[in-house]
Design an enzyme around this catalytic site. Sequence first.
Site, PDB file in Angstrom:
ATOM      1  N   GLU A  16      11.511   4.254  12.448  1.00  0.00           N
ATOM      2  CA  GLU A  16       9.931   3.500  12.937  1.00  0.00           C
ATOM      3  C   GLU A  16       9.937   3.223  14.159  1.00  0.00           C
ATOM      4  OE1 GLU A  16       8.093   1.912   9.607  1.00  0.00           O
ATOM      5  OE2 GLU A  16       7.597   0.360  10.714  1.00  0.00           O
ATOM      6  N   THR A  47       3.310   4.348  12.817  1.00  0.00           N
ATOM      7  CA  THR A  47       2.410   3.490  11.935  1.00  0.00           C
ATOM      8  C   THR A  47       0.924   3.873  13.179  1.00  0.00           C
ATOM      9  OG1 THR A  47       2.783   1.444  13.201  1.00  0.00           O
ATOM     10  CG2 THR A  47       4.363   1.827  11.885  1.00  0.00           C
ATOM     11  N   HIS A 148       4.556  -2.101  -5.613  1.00  0.00           N
ATOM     12  CA  HIS A 148       3.162  -2.483  -5.123  1.00  0.00           C
ATOM     13  C   HIS A 148       3.061  -4.054  -5.165  1.00  0.00           C
ATOM     14  CE1 HIS A 148      -0.712  -2.592  -2.425  1.00  0.00           C
ATOM     15  NE2 HIS A 148       0.479  -2.468  -2.089  1.00  0.00           N
TER      16      HIS A 148
HETATM   17  P1  FAD Z   1      -1.550   3.296  -2.947  1.00  0.00           P
HETATM   18  O1  FAD Z   1      -0.562   4.299  -3.647  1.00  0.00           O
HETATM   19  O2  FAD Z   1      -3.091   3.142  -2.914  1.00  0.00           O
HETATM   20  O3  FAD Z   1      -1.664   1.999  -3.377  1.00  0.00           O
HETATM   21  C1  FAD Z   1      -2.182   0.823  -3.808  1.00  0.00           C
HETATM   22  C2  FAD Z   1      -2.260   0.445  -4.896  1.00  0.00           C
HETATM   23  O4  FAD Z   1      -2.832   0.576  -5.629  1.00  0.00           O
HETATM   24  C3  FAD Z   1      -0.885  -0.311  -5.747  1.00  0.00           C
HETATM   25  O5  FAD Z   1      -0.337  -1.314  -6.758  1.00  0.00           O
HETATM   26  C4  FAD Z   1      -1.128   1.038  -6.449  1.00  0.00           C
HETATM   27  O6  FAD Z   1      -0.153   0.682  -7.773  1.00  0.00           O
HETATM   28  C5  FAD Z   1      -2.373   1.535  -7.215  1.00  0.00           C
HETATM   29  N1  FAD Z   1      -3.584   2.295  -7.129  1.00  0.00           N
HETATM   30  C6  FAD Z   1      -2.752   3.461  -7.293  1.00  0.00           C
HETATM   31  N2  FAD Z   1      -3.458   4.527  -7.339  1.00  0.00           N
HETATM   32  C7  FAD Z   1      -3.905   4.555  -7.708  1.00  0.00           C
HETATM   33  C8  FAD Z   1      -4.732   4.792  -8.951  1.00  0.00           C
HETATM   34  N3  FAD Z   1      -5.007   6.380  -8.849  1.00  0.00           N
HETATM   35  N4  FAD Z   1      -5.286   3.828  -9.631  1.00  0.00           N
HETATM   36  C9  FAD Z   1      -5.343   2.888  -9.681  1.00  0.00           C
HETATM   37  N5  FAD Z   1      -4.751   2.198  -8.392  1.00  0.00           N
HETATM   38  C10 FAD Z   1      -3.725   2.767  -8.048  1.00  0.00           C
HETATM   39  N6  FAD Z   1      -0.166   0.415   6.310  1.00  0.00           N
HETATM   40  C11 FAD Z   1      -0.628   0.447   7.459  1.00  0.00           C
HETATM   41  O7  FAD Z   1      -1.664  -0.249   7.559  1.00  0.00           O
HETATM   42  N7  FAD Z   1       0.055   1.143   8.410  1.00  0.00           N
HETATM   43  C12 FAD Z   1       1.349   1.331   8.453  1.00  0.00           C
HETATM   44  O8  FAD Z   1       1.358   2.796   9.246  1.00  0.00           O
HETATM   45  C13 FAD Z   1       1.925   1.624   7.662  1.00  0.00           C
HETATM   46  N8  FAD Z   1       3.507   2.023   7.540  1.00  0.00           N
HETATM   47  C14 FAD Z   1       3.905   1.795   6.301  1.00  0.00           C
HETATM   48  C15 FAD Z   1       5.053   2.463   6.124  1.00  0.00           C
HETATM   49  C16 FAD Z   1       6.343   2.187   5.166  1.00  0.00           C
HETATM   50  C17 FAD Z   1       7.420   3.381   4.766  1.00  0.00           C
HETATM   51  C18 FAD Z   1       5.032   2.281   3.771  1.00  0.00           C
HETATM   52  C19 FAD Z   1       5.667   2.068   2.368  1.00  0.00           C
HETATM   53  C20 FAD Z   1       3.596   1.682   3.885  1.00  0.00           C
HETATM   54  C21 FAD Z   1       3.755   1.213   5.351  1.00  0.00           C
HETATM   55  N9  FAD Z   1       2.077   0.837   5.139  1.00  0.00           N
HETATM   56  C22 FAD Z   1       1.024   0.976   6.418  1.00  0.00           C
HETATM   57  C23 FAD Z   1       1.564  -0.665   3.922  1.00  0.00           C
HETATM   58  C24 FAD Z   1       0.604   0.011   2.703  1.00  0.00           C
HETATM   59  O9  FAD Z   1      -0.473   0.256   3.883  1.00  0.00           O
HETATM   60  C25 FAD Z   1       0.631  -0.727   1.780  1.00  0.00           C
HETATM   61  O10 FAD Z   1       1.189  -0.643   1.440  1.00  0.00           O
HETATM   62  C26 FAD Z   1      -0.162  -0.658   1.004  1.00  0.00           C
HETATM   63  O11 FAD Z   1      -1.029  -1.859   0.471  1.00  0.00           O
HETATM   64  C27 FAD Z   1      -0.704   0.333   0.264  1.00  0.00           C
HETATM   65  O12 FAD Z   1      -0.416   1.840   0.463  1.00  0.00           O
HETATM   66  P2  FAD Z   1      -0.113   2.623  -0.213  1.00  0.00           P
HETATM   67  O13 FAD Z   1      -0.255   3.947   0.274  1.00  0.00           O
HETATM   68  O14 FAD Z   1       0.698   2.532  -1.250  1.00  0.00           O
HETATM   69  O15 FAD Z   1      -1.276   3.238  -1.860  1.00  0.00           O
END
Ligand code: FAD
Length: 289
Positions: A16, A47, A148
């Site tokens: 990354e 990112t 999370h």
């Molecule tokens: P989601 O999957 O939407 O989950 C977020 C929260 O909501 C979780 O607690 C989940 O349990 C809950 N949730 C999910 N779906 C639902 C639903 N349908 N109804 C109710 N609750 C729900 N961030 C950046 O800004 N830029 C980056 O480039 C970046 N790169 C990353 C790379 C990796 C490998 C990882 C693991 C994370 C990265 N992040 C980045 C951080 C990420 O954006 C955060 O962890 C963010 O807080 C959650 O994103 P997510 O896609 O997991 O969200």
Amino acid sequence: MKVTEIMKQKLCFSFEVFPPKSENPIEPLLNTLDHLYKFDPDFISCTYGAGGTNAGRNVEICKAIQDSGKSTAVTHFTCIGNSKEKIAQELQAYLDRGIDHILALRGDFPKGWKETRGDFNYANELTEFIKENFPKFCIAVAGNPEKHFQADSFDTDTTHLRIKQDSGADFIMTQLCHDVNQYQWWVEKIRKAGVSIPIDVGVMPVLVKDPTIRMAVSNGSAIPRDLAEIIGRYGDNPEDFKKAGMEYTIKQIHKFINAGIDGLHIYSLNKWKDISDIVNEIGIRKIQE
Ligand code: FAD
């Protein structure tokens, strides 16, 4: 070749990087990439600042990786503050540049925000939109072996991960997790819940004390006893800390590989020299000159 196809054949290996701020030159990162290509990485992910703060630079870097012919670019992408229309334009712009791998994320809320302020609230909605409208993309989603930090329980977080899979995700990229036993427990849990897509394990190298602590805490990740010991023993001596941290990282990587993973993704922190030392030591890729 799609990353998921590579994962069927062998341990996928990747890095990354993060793009420079718009006011800074991109040459140092291009130089870093040249060093990382030497390990023949199956992909390099870049990112994306929540709210599209560095969207332009992200596209430039992804294009440079893709055009190098030496690796596949995977762009991170978040739905924070993004409308459907703008997302569609950005996704098309990636495809027009040959970038067809994406990590579909909700993103972290900027300070003071309690929602995405965009058309999608969660990553599963973005994933579904990409799958339906831009099926050329191979889609990764985030997975959290330590749950999370905003999820109430492992059960609900696992349900949400399953929804991301059912919305069209092709593989999982994990959040940093220093505890390999916890990772194995989580894999068993999500597999039982029907999450069957491959898992690409993210490893955060331990190089500098303060960011090591900050990144673990901000993601709700534990600092295991042996890492806490390194922090306690070498915290005041950056050189000794880095040496012990790198040895720790190499051991962790071996433990993950022995646990049976589909992919190893090293967060390079744009530090090619330290990362090269680690990769040379783990010995999974020989430098290609
Ligand atoms: P989601 O999957 O939407 O989950 C977020 C929260 O909501 C979780 O607690 C989940 O349990 C809950 N949730 C999910 N779906 C639902 C639903 N349908 N109804 C109710 N609750 C729900 N961030 C950046 O800004 N830029 C980056 O480039 C970046 N790169 C990353 C790379 C990796 C490998 C990882 C693991 C994370 C990265 N992040 C980045 C951080 C990420 O954006 C955060 O962890 C963010 O807080 C959650 O994103 P997510 O896609 O997991 O969200």
